[in-house]
Motif scaffolding. Structure first.
Motif, PDB file in Angstrom:
ATOM      1  N   ASP A 184       4.285 -38.458  16.744  1.00 20.19           N
ATOM      2  CA  ASP A 184       4.986 -37.183  16.738  1.00 20.19           C
ATOM      3  C   ASP A 184       5.764 -36.991  18.043  1.00 20.19           C
ATOM      4  O   ASP A 184       6.916 -36.543  18.042  1.00 20.19           O
ATOM      5  CB  ASP A 184       3.985 -36.043  16.549  1.00 20.19           C
ATOM      6  CG  ASP A 184       4.643 -34.690  16.426  1.00 20.19           C
ATOM      7  OD1 ASP A 184       5.166 -34.372  15.339  1.00 20.19           O
ATOM      8  OD2 ASP A 184       4.657 -33.941  17.427  1.00 20.19           O
ATOM      9  N   LEU A 185       5.152 -37.369  19.169  1.00 23.41           N
ATOM     10  CA  LEU A 185       5.816 -37.233  20.461  1.00 23.41           C
ATOM     11  C   LEU A 185       7.050 -38.133  20.537  1.00 23.41           C
ATOM     12  O   LEU A 185       8.070 -37.745  21.125  1.00 23.41           O
ATOM     13  CB  LEU A 185       4.849 -37.566  21.588  1.00 23.41           C
ATOM     14  CG  LEU A 185       5.391 -37.434  23.018  1.00 23.41           C
ATOM     15  CD1 LEU A 185       5.873 -36.022  23.301  1.00 23.41           C
ATOM     16  CD2 LEU A 185       4.314 -37.840  24.035  1.00 23.41           C
ATOM     17  N   ARG A 186       6.989 -39.312  19.936  1.00 24.77           N
ATOM     18  CA  ARG A 186       8.160 -40.185  19.959  1.00 24.77           C
ATOM     19  C   ARG A 186       9.306 -39.559  19.168  1.00 24.77           C
ATOM     20  O   ARG A 186      10.484 -39.672  19.561  1.00 24.77           O
ATOM     21  CB  ARG A 186       7.820 -41.571  19.412  1.00 24.77           C
ATOM     22  CG  ARG A 186       8.994 -42.521  19.470  1.00 24.77           C
ATOM     23  CD  ARG A 186       8.596 -43.943  19.178  1.00 24.77           C
ATOM     24  NE  ARG A 186       7.904 -44.580  20.296  1.00 24.77           N
ATOM     25  CZ  ARG A 186       8.506 -45.053  21.379  1.00 24.77           C
ATOM     26  NH1 ARG A 186       9.824 -44.947  21.503  1.00 24.77           N
ATOM     27  NH2 ARG A 186       7.817 -45.630  22.345  1.00 24.77           N
ATOM     28  N   ALA A 187       9.000 -38.873  18.074  1.00 21.97           N
ATOM     29  CA  ALA A 187      10.041 -38.184  17.315  1.00 21.97           C
ATOM     30  C   ALA A 187      10.666 -37.073  18.150  1.00 21.97           C
ATOM     31  O   ALA A 187      11.882 -36.853  18.116  1.00 21.97           O
ATOM     32  CB  ALA A 187       9.460 -37.624  16.015  1.00 21.97           C
ATOM     33  N   HIS A 219       5.987 -48.089  19.009  1.00 25.10           N
ATOM     34  CA  HIS A 219       7.213 -47.444  18.545  1.00 25.10           C
ATOM     35  C   HIS A 219       7.055 -46.772  17.177  1.00 25.10           C
ATOM     36  O   HIS A 219       8.043 -46.512  16.497  1.00 25.10           O
ATOM     37  CB  HIS A 219       8.390 -48.434  18.508  1.00 25.10           C
ATOM     38  CG  HIS A 219       8.874 -48.812  19.875  1.00 25.10           C
ATOM     39  ND1 HIS A 219       9.925 -48.190  20.498  1.00 25.10           N
ATOM     40  CD2 HIS A 219       8.410 -49.745  20.745  1.00 25.10           C
ATOM     41  CE1 HIS A 219      10.110 -48.737  21.693  1.00 25.10           C
ATOM     42  NE2 HIS A 219       9.194 -49.670  21.867  1.00 25.10           N
ATOM     43  N   ASP A 220       5.832 -46.467  16.785  1.00 24.64           N
ATOM     44  CA  ASP A 220       5.623 -45.717  15.554  1.00 24.64           C
ATOM     45  C   ASP A 220       6.164 -44.302  15.737  1.00 24.64           C
ATOM     46  O   ASP A 220       6.020 -43.702  16.810  1.00 24.64           O
ATOM     47  CB  ASP A 220       4.141 -45.652  15.200  1.00 24.64           C
ATOM     48  CG  ASP A 220       3.593 -46.996  14.734  1.00 24.64           C
ATOM     49  OD1 ASP A 220       4.416 -47.863  14.382  1.00 24.64           O
ATOM     50  OD2 ASP A 220       2.360 -47.169  14.730  1.00 24.64           O
ATOM     51  N   VAL A 221       6.776 -43.764  14.695  1.00 21.51           N
ATOM     52  CA  VAL A 221       7.363 -42.426  14.787  1.00 21.51           C
ATOM     53  C   VAL A 221       7.131 -41.680  13.482  1.00 21.51           C
ATOM     54  O   VAL A 221       7.272 -42.247  12.390  1.00 21.51           O
ATOM     55  CB  VAL A 221       8.874 -42.508  15.111  1.00 21.51           C
ATOM     56  CG1 VAL A 221       9.616 -43.311  14.054  1.00 21.51           C
ATOM     57  CG2 VAL A 221       9.473 -41.127  15.261  1.00 21.51           C
ATOM     58  N   ALA A 222       6.749 -40.416  13.580  1.00 25.85           N
ATOM     59  CA  ALA A 222       6.537 -39.575  12.402  1.00 25.85           C
ATOM     60  C   ALA A 222       6.403 -38.130  12.854  1.00 25.85           C
ATOM     61  O   ALA A 222       5.612 -37.830  13.760  1.00 25.85           O
ATOM     62  CB  ALA A 222       5.282 -40.000  11.632  1.00 25.85           C
ATOM     63  N   VAL A 223       7.167 -37.242  12.244  1.00 32.69           N
ATOM     64  CA  VAL A 223       7.039 -35.817  12.529  1.00 32.69           C
ATOM     65  C   VAL A 223       5.835 -35.288  11.771  1.00 32.69           C
ATOM     66  O   VAL A 223       5.686 -35.526  10.569  1.00 32.69           O
ATOM     67  CB  VAL A 223       8.303 -35.046  12.111  1.00 32.69           C
ATOM     68  CG1 VAL A 223       8.119 -33.548  12.340  1.00 32.69           C
ATOM     69  CG2 VAL A 223       9.507 -35.560  12.879  1.00 32.69           C
TER      70      VAL A 223
END
Length: 289
Positions: A184-187, A219-223
C-alpha cells in the motif's frame, strides 16, 4: 479586505450545515435550517460577538481575522478545499498549502460519512495511516491514537519500528499485515511522486527495519480497499471483522469502517463494544486498518 463578501460567504456556509452533522441537537424551536452564529463561534473557538461582527461585515476597525481564526472557521464550517482557499483569499490571508499528517483538514465528505456511522467503528486516516478523526467505537475497538508528530504518527512506521504496535493483531497474522502495509505504501509513493514526506519515511524504514527493506525490494504494489482482520481486544479477545476503505478523490485520505456478517461471532462482539466503553480499555497503542 472585502468584509461584506466575507460575511456573506460565512453566512451561506453556515446555513447549509445541519446541527446533527456537527453533533448538535436539532431542537424544537430552531428558526433557522442551519447553524446559529453562536454555534459556529463555539465550534471555531471564537466569541459569539466577534463571529457576528465578521458575518455582518462590520468587524471593528476593519481588523483582519488571523490565519488561525480563518483555519478554525474553515474547519467549523466543513469547507472543502476550494471553499477553504476562497475563505483565506476573502480574509486577505496567504492560502496555506493543504496540510498532510495528523493536522490535515479532514475532507468534509468523509467527515460527514463518519458522523453517520455512530453504531460502527470508523475513523478517517491519511494515506500514510495517520489517524485524523475517529468515533468512540473505533477507540473502543482499536485503542486511542497516540498523540505523535513526524513519522511516528504513522501506524505503518510504528508497525516496523515499535513492537508494541503489533499487539493489535495475532502474531501469526503479522507477516500478512507487513506485506499489505508495504504494498500500500508503494502505491502511495508512486501516486505522490517525489514527495519528501514519503521518501524520507521509506528511507528511515529501510534503515531501521530489515523486514521492511526486504519487502520494499519486492516492488509489490496494491491499494488497500477491503480486508479481513482479526483484532486482539483487551476484554473481548480476538474479533474477526471486515474492514472497508473509502478513498477520497485525491487518494490522500480514507474512511475506514469495520463490520461483520449478521449473526456471526464478530457481529455479537461489535454489539458488546458500546457496553465495554473506552474507559475500560487498557490499550495505549492505536491500530488502524
Amino acid at each position: 479586505m472585502n468584509l461584506p463578501e466575507l460575511g456573506a460567504f460565512l453566512r451561506t456556509r453556515r446555513d447549509r450545515i445541519r446541527p446533527a452533522e456537527v453533533g448538535l441537537p436539532q431542537g424544537p424551536r430552531r428558526r433557522v435550517p442551519g447553524l446559529r452564529r453562536e454555534e459556529v463561534a463555539q465550534l471555531a473557538g471564537l466569541s459569539a460577538d466577534y463571529y457576528t461582527e465578521l458575518e455582518r461585515g462590520s468587524a471593528k476597525n476593519g481588523v483582519q481575522p488571523s490565519t488561525q481564526t480563518v483555519a478554525a472557521l474553515a474547519r467549523a464550517l466543513r469547507l472543502n478545499g476550494d471553499e477553504r482557499d476562497h475563505l483565506f483569499r476573502l480574509a486577505e490571508r496567504p492560502v496555506p498549502p493543504s496540510a498532510h499528517g495528523p493536522s490535515a483538514h479532514v475532507q468534509p465528505a468523509l467527515l460527514g460519512l463518519l458522523d453517520r456511522l455512530s453504531n460502527t467503528p470508523a475513523r478517517v486516516i491519511t494515506d500514510l495511516h495517520e489517524t485524523l478523526v475517529e468515533n468512540d467505537l473505533a477507540r473502543t475497538l482499536l485503542g486511542r491514537s497516540p498523540a505523535r508528530r513526524g513519522p511516528a504518527a504513522s501506524f505503518v512506521y510504528r508497525w516496523f519500528t515499535d513492537p508494541r504496535a503489533r499487539g493489535i493483531y495475532p502474531p501469526e497474522d503479522h507477516g500478512y499485515h507487513s506485506r499489505v502495509f508495504v504494498a500500500d505504501l508503494r502505491a502511495v509513493a508512486a501516486r505522490r511522486g517525489r514527495d519528501t514526506e514519503v521518501t524520507e519515511m521509506v528511507a528511515a524504514l529501510r534503515r531501521r527495519s530489515e523486514e521492511f527493506a526486504a519487502l520494499w525490494d519486492t516492488h509489490d504494489v496494491a491499494v488497500r480497499r477491503i480486508d479481513h482482520k482479526r483484532i486482539v481486544h483487551a476484554l473481548l479477545g480476538v474479533i474477526e471483522l471486515d474492514c472497508y476503505n473509502l478513498l477520497s478523490e485525491d487518494g490522500r485520505q480514507r474512511l475506514l469502517w469495520f463490520t461483520a456478517p449478521p449473526g456471526s461471532p464478530g457481529a455479537e462482539q461489535l454489539e458488546l463494544l458500546s457496553v465495554v466503553g473506552t474507559q475500560e480499555l487498557d490499550v495505549t497503542e492505536s491500530a488502524t486498518r
